[in-house]
Design a protein around this motif. Structure first.
Motif, PDB file in Angstrom:
ATOM      1  N   SER A   1       9.859   3.945 -11.404  1.00 59.36           N
ATOM      2  CA  SER A   1      10.188   3.517 -12.768  1.00 59.36           C
ATOM      3  C   SER A   1      10.361   1.999 -12.820  1.00 59.36           C
ATOM      4  CB  SER A   1      11.450   4.218 -13.265  1.00 59.36           C
ATOM      5  OG  SER A   1      12.562   3.858 -12.488  1.00 59.36           O
ATOM      6  N   ARG A   2      10.773   1.393 -11.709  1.00 55.45           N
ATOM      7  CA  ARG A   2      10.927  -0.070 -11.660  1.00 55.45           C
ATOM      8  C   ARG A   2       9.599  -0.763 -11.912  1.00 55.45           C
ATOM      9  NH1 ARG A   2      10.314  -4.099  -7.847  1.00 55.45           N
ATOM     10  NH2 ARG A   2      11.665  -5.896  -8.154  1.00 55.45           N
ATOM     11  N   CYS A   3       8.544  -0.319 -11.215  1.00 54.12           N
ATOM     12  CA  CYS A   3       7.231  -0.936 -11.411  1.00 54.12           C
ATOM     13  C   CYS A   3       6.713  -0.674 -12.828  1.00 54.12           C
ATOM     14  CB  CYS A   3       6.240  -0.428 -10.369  1.00 54.12           C
ATOM     15  SG  CYS A   3       6.401  -1.275  -8.776  1.00 54.12           S
ATOM     16  N   ALA A   4       6.993   0.504 -13.364  1.00 51.12           N
ATOM     17  CA  ALA A   4       6.578   0.808 -14.736  1.00 51.12           C
ATOM     18  C   ALA A   4       7.296  -0.109 -15.719  1.00 51.12           C
ATOM     19  CB  ALA A   4       6.856   2.270 -15.059  1.00 51.12           C
ATOM     20  N   ASP A   5       8.597  -0.359 -15.499  1.00 51.52           N
ATOM     21  CA  ASP A   5       9.364  -1.243 -16.374  1.00 51.52           C
ATOM     22  C   ASP A   5       8.902  -2.693 -16.271  1.00 51.52           C
ATOM     23  OD1 ASP A   5      10.824   0.897 -17.271  1.00 51.52           O
ATOM     24  OD2 ASP A   5      12.571   0.491 -15.999  1.00 51.52           O
ATOM     25  N   ILE A   6       8.543  -3.123 -15.074  1.00 52.81           N
ATOM     26  CA  ILE A   6       8.015  -4.481 -14.903  1.00 52.81           C
ATOM     27  C   ILE A   6       6.736  -4.644 -15.712  1.00 52.81           C
ATOM     28  CG2 ILE A   6       6.923  -6.053 -13.234  1.00 52.81           C
ATOM     29  CD1 ILE A   6       8.966  -5.003 -11.164  1.00 52.81           C
ATOM     30  N   ASP A   7       5.859  -3.653 -15.647  1.00 52.84           N
ATOM     31  CA  ASP A   7       4.609  -3.708 -16.396  1.00 52.84           C
ATOM     32  C   ASP A   7       4.878  -3.707 -17.901  1.00 52.84           C
ATOM     33  OD1 ASP A   7       1.571  -3.512 -16.209  1.00 52.84           O
ATOM     34  OD2 ASP A   7       2.044  -1.826 -17.532  1.00 52.84           O
ATOM     35  N   LEU A   8       5.802  -2.867 -18.362  1.00 55.72           N
ATOM     36  CA  LEU A   8       6.143  -2.835 -19.784  1.00 55.72           C
ATOM     37  C   LEU A   8       6.672  -4.190 -20.238  1.00 55.72           C
ATOM     38  CD1 LEU A   8       6.551  -1.344 -22.444  1.00 55.72           C
ATOM     39  CD2 LEU A   8       8.789  -0.616 -21.579  1.00 55.72           C
ATOM     40  N   GLY A   9       7.507  -4.808 -19.418  1.00 56.86           N
ATOM     41  CA  GLY A   9       8.023  -6.131 -19.754  1.00 56.86           C
ATOM     42  C   GLY A   9       6.911  -7.161 -19.901  1.00 56.86           C
ATOM     43  N   ARG A  10       5.910  -7.078 -19.054  1.00 57.51           N
ATOM     44  CA  ARG A  10       4.772  -8.002 -19.163  1.00 57.51           C
ATOM     45  C   ARG A  10       4.025  -7.786 -20.468  1.00 57.51           C
ATOM     46  NH1 ARG A  10       2.711  -7.320 -12.933  1.00 57.51           N
ATOM     47  NH2 ARG A  10       4.304  -8.655 -11.998  1.00 57.51           N
TER      48      ARG A  10
END
Length: 76
Positions: free
Chosen positions: A38-47
């Motif tokens: 979920s961390r990597c998914a959240d990083i992508d969403l933030g981008r």
């Protein structure tokens, strides 16, 4: 022969291997596909929300209607 209808085939096809995480390259997890966590998914969403992902092209001038001038000309 009716008993054979409900039995799975002898060699069921294996699930396709997931591609590496789109963010860090670790093996992806089906729950977070195409990411590993979920961390990597959240990083992508933030981008996405910051506007880091942009398709290069000409700048489009927006008008008072909120539509870019090209779209307004085609609609009206």
């Amino acid at each position: 022969m009716a008993d054979n209808e409900n039995t799975p085939p002898a060699s069921a096809p294996a699930a396709p291997a997931l591609k590496p995480c789109a963010n860090c390259g670790k093996p992806a997890v089906a729950r977070y596909k195409p990411f590993c966590s979920s961390r990597c998914a959240d990083i992508d969403l933030g981008r996405w929300l910051k506007g880091s992902y942009v398709i290069p092209g000409e700048a489009v001038e927006e008008t008072e209607t909120g539509l870019p001038s090209r779209e307004r000309d085609e609609d009206g």
